[in-house]
Design an enzyme around this catalytic site. Structure first.
Site, short mmCIF file in Angstrom:
data_model
loop_
_atom_site.label_atom_id
_atom_site.label_comp_id
_atom_site.label_asym_id
_atom_site.label_seq_id
_atom_site.Cartn_x
_atom_site.Cartn_y
_atom_site.Cartn_z
NE ARG A 61 -2.54 -1.29 3.38
CZ ARG A 61 -2.28 -2.47 3.95
NH1 ARG A 61 -2.55 -3.59 3.32
NH2 ARG A 61 -1.77 -2.52 5.16
CD GLU A 98 0.70 -5.26 14.05
OE1 GLU A 98 -0.07 -4.57 13.39
OE2 GLU A 98 1.93 -5.12 13.98
#
Length: 173
Positions: A61, A98
């Protein structure tokens, strides 16, 4: 458009890509021509008078914003990609996310040593991906001019992981 107008165009997708993650979907922002132009114009305005040798875009992105910004600034675009996507010799780094680990690569000859690099990505969360990208740029001899994001999730404190590197974000949640 105000920052609030831009923020209102970012869709929240709960439990993507795994349960507990609130994904900020930029496709609704970039699908709006006026909003997408506004984002690129604001970034261009911020960096047009700074000494930037190239813009670095982080897969995938980050490419959406880095390519038009590099064009507007009249500088080159350096991609940081996932493993196996770059055809020449690369530097590689593995880093923690994460929800797992990942790897990134940059061409060893992507820019001249000492080049001032503007790094662009769509979102700053915990800072793992961008910290790894910075390490790659520095391995290749580059200097970080600034780290720029369209979105910053301030509650995740990603800036803390970036060791006092300059950070700019257009929209904060």
């Amino acid at each position: 458009m105000t920052r609030q107008d831009l923020a209102s165009l970012i869709r929240n997708i709960p439990d993507f890509p795994i349960p507990g993650i609130q994904f900020k979907d930029i496709t609704t922002l970039i699908g709006n021509g006026q909003a997408f132009s506004e984002v690129i114009d604001r970034l261009h305005e911020r960096y047009q008078n700074q000494q930037i040798d190239a813009v670095v875009g982080i897969e995938s992105r980050g490419f959406i914003f880095s390519a038009p910004l590099a064009y507007r600034l009249g500088v080159g675009l350096v991609p940081i990609r996932k493993p196996g996507k770059l055809p020449a010799a690369t530097y590689q780094i593995e880093y923690q996310l994460e929800y797992g680990t990942n790897r990134l690569e940059i061409h060893r000859d992507a820019f001249q040593p000492g080049a001032r690099m503007l790094v662009i990505d769509d979102l700053l969360a915990t800072g793992g991906t961008i910290a790894a990208a910075c390490d790659l740029i520095e391995m290749a001899g580059g200097q970080i001019a600034e780290l720029a994001f369209v979105i910053e999730l301030t509650f995740l404190n990603g800036r803390e992981r970036l060791r006092e590197r300059p950070v700019f974000s257009l929209i904060q949640f």
